[in-house]
Design a protein around this motif. Structure first.
Motif, PDB file in Angstrom:
ATOM      1  N   ALA A   1     -10.885 -16.747 -11.211  1.00  0.00           N
ATOM      2  CA  ALA A   1     -12.199 -16.254 -11.626  1.00  0.00           C
ATOM      3  C   ALA A   1     -13.319 -16.735 -10.724  1.00  0.00           C
ATOM      4  O   ALA A   1     -14.485 -16.438 -10.975  1.00  0.00           O
ATOM      5  N   ALA A   2     -12.986 -17.475  -9.678  1.00  0.00           N
ATOM      6  CA  ALA A   2     -14.023 -18.013  -8.788  1.00  0.00           C
ATOM      7  C   ALA A   2     -14.712 -16.883  -8.017  1.00  0.00           C
ATOM      8  O   ALA A   2     -14.073 -15.886  -7.662  1.00  0.00           O
ATOM      9  N   PRO A   3     -16.016 -17.011  -7.753  1.00  0.00           N
ATOM     10  CA  PRO A   3     -16.728 -15.993  -6.966  1.00  0.00           C
ATOM     11  C   PRO A   3     -16.420 -16.133  -5.482  1.00  0.00           C
ATOM     12  O   PRO A   3     -17.247 -16.589  -4.682  1.00  0.00           O
ATOM     13  N   ILE A   4     -15.221 -15.732  -5.122  1.00  0.00           N
ATOM     14  CA  ILE A   4     -14.751 -15.802  -3.732  1.00  0.00           C
ATOM     15  C   ILE A   4     -14.284 -14.413  -3.325  1.00  0.00           C
ATOM     16  O   ILE A   4     -13.581 -13.738  -4.082  1.00  0.00           O
ATOM     17  N   ARG A   5     -14.672 -13.993  -2.145  1.00  0.00           N
ATOM     18  CA  ARG A   5     -14.251 -12.698  -1.636  1.00  0.00           C
ATOM     19  C   ARG A   5     -13.612 -12.871  -0.261  1.00  0.00           C
ATOM     20  O   ARG A   5     -14.000 -13.759   0.503  1.00  0.00           O
ATOM     21  N   LEU A   6     -12.657 -12.020   0.037  1.00  0.00           N
ATOM     22  CA  LEU A   6     -11.951 -12.037   1.314  1.00  0.00           C
ATOM     23  C   LEU A   6     -12.319 -10.782   2.098  1.00  0.00           C
ATOM     24  O   LEU A   6     -12.363  -9.686   1.529  1.00  0.00           O
ATOM     25  N   VAL A   7     -12.583 -10.938   3.382  1.00  0.00           N
ATOM     26  CA  VAL A   7     -12.917  -9.796   4.230  1.00  0.00           C
ATOM     27  C   VAL A   7     -12.118  -9.896   5.520  1.00  0.00           C
ATOM     28  O   VAL A   7     -12.158 -10.925   6.205  1.00  0.00           O
ATOM     29  N   ILE A   8     -11.393  -8.842   5.847  1.00  0.00           N
ATOM     30  CA  ILE A   8     -10.735  -8.732   7.148  1.00  0.00           C
ATOM     31  C   ILE A   8     -11.382  -7.581   7.900  1.00  0.00           C
ATOM     32  O   ILE A   8     -11.482  -6.457   7.383  1.00  0.00           O
ATOM     33  N   LEU A   9     -11.820  -7.871   9.112  1.00  0.00           N
ATOM     34  CA  LEU A   9     -12.440  -6.864   9.966  1.00  0.00           C
ATOM     35  C   LEU A   9     -11.461  -6.434  11.045  1.00  0.00           C
ATOM     36  O   LEU A   9     -10.747  -7.264  11.609  1.00  0.00           O
ATOM     37  N   THR A  10     -11.413  -5.153  11.330  1.00  0.00           N
ATOM     38  CA  THR A  10     -10.544  -4.675  12.391  1.00  0.00           C
ATOM     39  C   THR A  10     -11.175  -4.912  13.757  1.00  0.00           C
ATOM     40  O   THR A  10     -12.397  -4.852  13.915  1.00  0.00           O
ATOM     41  N   LEU A  11     -10.326  -5.171  14.739  1.00  0.00           N
ATOM     42  CA  LEU A  11     -10.773  -5.278  16.127  1.00  0.00           C
ATOM     43  C   LEU A  11     -10.559  -3.961  16.874  1.00  0.00           C
ATOM     44  O   LEU A  11     -10.832  -3.884  18.067  1.00  0.00           O
ATOM     45  N   ASP A  12     -10.090  -2.949  16.149  1.00  0.00           N
ATOM     46  CA  ASP A  12      -9.768  -1.657  16.752  1.00  0.00           C
ATOM     47  C   ASP A  12     -10.432  -0.536  15.946  1.00  0.00           C
ATOM     48  O   ASP A  12      -9.756   0.293  15.326  1.00  0.00           O
TER      49      ASP A  12
ATOM     50  N   THR B   1     -11.509  -7.096   0.931  1.00  0.00           N
ATOM     51  CA  THR B   1     -12.031  -5.894   1.575  1.00  0.00           C
ATOM     52  C   THR B   1     -11.533  -5.820   3.007  1.00  0.00           C
ATOM     53  O   THR B   1     -11.595  -6.806   3.747  1.00  0.00           O
ATOM     54  N   LEU B   2     -11.020  -4.665   3.386  1.00  0.00           N
ATOM     55  CA  LEU B   2     -10.706  -4.367   4.785  1.00  0.00           C
ATOM     56  C   LEU B   2     -11.837  -3.502   5.316  1.00  0.00           C
ATOM     57  O   LEU B   2     -12.231  -2.527   4.666  1.00  0.00           O
TER      58      LEU B   2
END
Length: 248
Positions: free
Chosen positions: A87-98, A122-123
């Motif tokens: 329930a922690a307010p943590i988000r994951l984001v992966i950004l593309t290099l292509d 989020t991608l």
């Protein structure tokens, strides 16, 4: 007219060279994330400012990466990390290099393969200029000598709920649990001593040139045990010296 054309051509060449050599400052701990526009896998437009109030873990991959020790490994760790958030307010984001190839549709398919839960992870893509600037700001160096193949450095970055860089973990030796712990340590009231100490020791190791080595819980316990042993030995030597002086 010929002279004017030559002047214009020279000016354009100079401007092009200046643009090619444009300095992009590296983000340091405490720096705010620039409001560079991005596009999520569901085609939603956003910036990191839209995630303010959450701790954010960020990394870079590209979906055509053929090396299982590189991008697929990072994505697999993010898949495990999303299950450790709770329930922690943590988000994951992966950004593309292509960004040219990795459209939102491609990212959606890629995320599905890793069991991505959009609630936590989020991608994202963006314009080539936006991705290039963010990668450079985050310290990711890239090179593309063969079409479809990108050679790049790796790092995971932690952004605090205030939208500022909290730390950079170079390489990909970190674990999913460590990634979440580092993010959790930036949240108000969540800075547990064990997590804070591990973050401090890892930062010290990075400053000593061991930035690619993630510090797990077991490694930290060994370091602490070693430090305690050294301090205990020093006290023992001092005590023995004092006793010898008293009996002489």
């Amino acid at each position: 007219m010929r002279g004017l054309a030559l002047v214009v051509a020279l000016a354009a060449g100079t401007a092009g060279a200046a643009a090619a050599q444009r300095f992009i400052p590296l983000l340091q701990p405490g720096d705010a994330i620039p409001p560079i526009p991005l596009v999520a896998q569901d085609t939603r437009r956003f910036t990191f400012a839209d995630l303010a109030g959450n701790a954010i873990a960020v990394s870079f991959v590209y979906t055509r990466c053929p090396d299982p020790r590189m991008c697929p490994l990072v994505s697999a760790k993010f898949a495990r990390a999303q299950r450790a958030i709770g329930a922690a307010p943590i988000r994951l984001v992966i950004l593309t290099l292509d960004p040219t190839y990795d459209t939102p549709r491609v990212l959606t398919r890629y995320g599905r393969g890793f069991g991505q839960n959009p609630r936590y992870w989020t991608l994202a893509t963006g314009s080539p200029a936006a991705i290039e600037e963010l990668a450079a700001r985050f310290g990711i160096a890239t090179s593309q000598t063969v079409p479809g193949s990108i050679v790049h450095t790796e790092a995971a970055l932690i952004i605090g709920p205030d939208g500022r860089i909290a730390r950079t973990i170079y390489g990909n030796a970190w674990t999913a649990e460590e990634l979440v712990d580092y993010a959790r340590a930036t949240l108000p009231g969540q800075r547990a001593p064990f997590i804070a100490l591990r973050a401090w020791l890892s930062a010290a190791m990075e400053r000593c040139g061991a930035g690619g080595l993630a510090l797990g819980g077991t490694a930290m316990l060994w370091l602490l045990a070693g430090a305690i042993a050294v301090v205990g030995y020093a006290f023992w030597l001092a005590f023995r010296s004092t006793v010898a002086d008293d009996t002489s």
